[in-house]
Design a protein around this motif. Sequence first.
Motif, mmCIF file in Angstrom:
data_model
loop_
_atom_site.group_PDB
_atom_site.id
_atom_site.type_symbol
_atom_site.label_atom_id
_atom_site.label_comp_id
_atom_site.label_asym_id
_atom_site.label_seq_id
_atom_site.Cartn_x
_atom_site.Cartn_y
_atom_site.Cartn_z
ATOM 1 N N TYR A 1 49.220 1.690 15.668
ATOM 2 C CA TYR A 1 48.573 0.469 16.163
ATOM 3 C C TYR A 1 48.334 0.500 17.669
ATOM 4 O O TYR A 1 47.841 -0.470 18.228
ATOM 5 N N ARG A 2 48.742 1.582 18.318
ATOM 6 C CA ARG A 2 48.555 1.767 19.763
ATOM 7 C C ARG A 2 49.213 0.657 20.578
ATOM 8 O O ARG A 2 48.715 0.268 21.646
ATOM 9 N N ILE A 3 50.318 0.137 20.062
ATOM 10 C CA ILE A 3 51.118 -0.823 20.815
ATOM 11 C C ILE A 3 51.700 -0.103 22.036
ATOM 12 O O ILE A 3 51.977 1.094 22.001
ATOM 13 N N ASP A 4 51.895 -0.836 23.123
ATOM 14 C CA ASP A 4 52.340 -0.228 24.383
ATOM 15 C C ASP A 4 53.844 -0.295 24.603
ATOM 16 O O ASP A 4 54.389 0.490 25.394
ATOM 17 N N GLY A 5 54.511 -1.227 23.969
ATOM 18 C CA GLY A 5 55.954 -1.347 24.142
ATOM 19 C C GLY A 5 56.540 -2.217 23.059
ATOM 20 O O GLY A 5 55.820 -2.949 22.356
ATOM 21 N N LEU A 6 57.847 -2.147 22.907
ATOM 22 C CA LEU A 6 58.557 -2.941 21.899
ATOM 23 C C LEU A 6 59.645 -3.757 22.567
ATOM 24 O O LEU A 6 60.350 -3.267 23.452
ATOM 25 N N ARG A 7 59.783 -4.983 22.134
ATOM 26 C CA ARG A 7 60.926 -5.814 22.505
ATOM 27 C C ARG A 7 61.895 -5.770 21.338
ATOM 28 O O ARG A 7 61.532 -6.072 20.188
ATOM 29 N N LEU A 8 63.132 -5.367 21.581
ATOM 30 C CA LEU A 8 64.132 -5.176 20.531
ATOM 31 C C LEU A 8 65.019 -6.412 20.458
ATOM 32 O O LEU A 8 65.749 -6.735 21.398
ATOM 33 N N ASP A 9 64.979 -7.104 19.332
ATOM 34 C CA ASP A 9 65.704 -8.356 19.174
ATOM 35 C C ASP A 9 67.209 -8.128 19.107
ATOM 36 O O ASP A 9 67.687 -7.261 18.363
ATOM 37 N N ALA A 10 67.968 -8.908 19.875
ATOM 38 C CA ALA A 10 69.432 -8.999 19.791
ATOM 39 C C ALA A 10 70.110 -7.658 19.554
ATOM 40 O O ALA A 10 70.781 -7.450 18.539
ATOM 41 N N VAL A 11 69.972 -6.751 20.502
ATOM 42 C CA VAL A 11 70.544 -5.413 20.313
ATOM 43 C C VAL A 11 72.066 -5.433 20.314
ATOM 44 O O VAL A 11 72.699 -4.482 19.838
ATOM 45 N N HIS A 12 72.675 -6.504 20.815
ATOM 46 C CA HIS A 12 74.138 -6.590 20.760
ATOM 47 C C HIS A 12 74.644 -6.691 19.326
ATOM 48 O O HIS A 12 75.833 -6.473 19.073
#
Length: 581
Positions: A236-247
């Motif tokens: 999808y050529r997304i540029d970055g990911l935000r990772l939910d609640a990695v804790h």
Amino acid sequence: MQFEVWAPQADRVSLECDGVTRALERDPQRAGWWTGEAEARDGSRYGFAVDDGPVRPDPRSRRQPDGPDGLSAVVDHGRYEWRTEWAGRPLPGAVLYELHVGTYTPEGTLDAAADRLGHLAELGVTHVELMPLCPFPGRHGWGYEGVSLWAVHEPYGGPEALKRFVDRAHELGLGVVLDVVHNHLGPSGNYLPVFGPYFTDRHQTPWGSAVNLDAPGSDEVRAYLVGSALAWLRDYRIDGLRLDAVHALVDTRACHFLEELSAAVDALAAETGRPLFLIAESDLNDPRLITPREEHGLGLHAQWNDDFHHALHTALTGESQGYYADFARAPFAALAKTLTGGYFHDGSYSSFRGRSHGRPLDRGRVGGHRLLGYSQTHDQVGNRAQGDRLSASLSPGLLACAAALTLTAPFTPMLFMGEEWAAGTPWQFFTDHTDPVLADAVRRGRRREFAAHGWAEDEVPDPQDPATRERSCLDWSEPEREPHARVLAWYRRLIALRHTQPDLTDPDLADLKVAYDEEARWLAFRRGDVRVAVNLSKEPAAIPLGTRPARVLAAWDEVSGPGEDGMLRLPGESCVVLEQD
């Protein structure tokens, strides 16, 4: 076409594709995998049956045309003809904008959102951060209860609509960031346990059994999550990911899952020649998350900084409940500490947690751009009982001060949709669960949660009521009216300054100098030649800036530089950005 599925505990696995059923064979090269060939094309419907059980969607489904419970569909990514040659936009120097597809427009689709991207290009933001897009039951929801981690929610438009959205964003020079949820799956439509040990009882999370990152079978589970992440960035050529609640990603292995993921993303960035990045949501205040792998960190590129939000929120509102308590004791001191050190809790005692929390950032090694700063987010607005934004209780002047602090701070700034014009619409918690038992449990749980804080049952919106979602949709007529138009012009001016003043993108936290008066409710800081001053009091403030000449770069109210006595006279609930040699 080759089909494959991981089902290590199965005795038999069959494929149903376009109404034809055939048995799959064990893959002799990969333990636990089953493979087989069948005639299929883009759009062919298929699913897998384990040990003569019912046909279920593919865990790696690229499309769920009939929702999480329906059959999967084949997606040929090569069919889409990309219009834009895109070199990417890196995170340093970025301004992010968090957007929920289902409420950004009344239509609630990716195509409708794409039609409004011109507004963001004019605003001056660099990246659009989309809240989760994976399929979930029903039509409307926040997206954090998604399943099928490789697919796009069909009511939003499905895979093709996401590609059109990304294409349009890239045409306008906007990067796209996607919020992904690896720490749990939704309670409805989640068939992963049918296929294998995707979850483990070794650890528990707020959502139940943890995703299996370190128990037997975890190699394939980790590969599943990494593969999903790379698919968004590649297909999808997304540029970055935000990772939910990695804790909540519990992993006791020597190489943490996040380190493995960051290495894979960096490798894909090198392969594609595009800057790709990972942003963590973390409650840990642990700088190892954003420390490079070669320096024994996990190698994520940035993280949300809730400490800055909490300090700013208490200074603006005076609220002191829950996790705001420690910040509210001296909010301007807390704000000063986060501006210069990143974290407020850096080993200090947290009364909310009943223990010490966090550790200090090494300001010489970790730049401020690795922390995202914000005055509002979907969490901080939507998790309030009535989903009220800051604009519901603060004057335009105080909103201008919040914008000035967010957009001139040493962090990577992020806005929440509608914030830029002081949207009068709330953003409430809404769901569309198709299971009536689950729907009622969510409704009662929400009201019970806020009843403990003094809210009457009828004061808490019903998440299942369609009107709750409708109230949360942005009103696009507002930016043309006052006071919204003035606030929007202020945001545009501040963002333009951030792009043209190099001092405002300097990542050196140690170089920022701050002064404040807790009682008089003003704060000022210096970044190179730029001075920023905010007065949160209703009364005028006299702020010592020195006698050197100053040029006003942006001011909410009429103000000049410091007088002959070196004092800056700033009207109540106002702010200014100056350049002073």
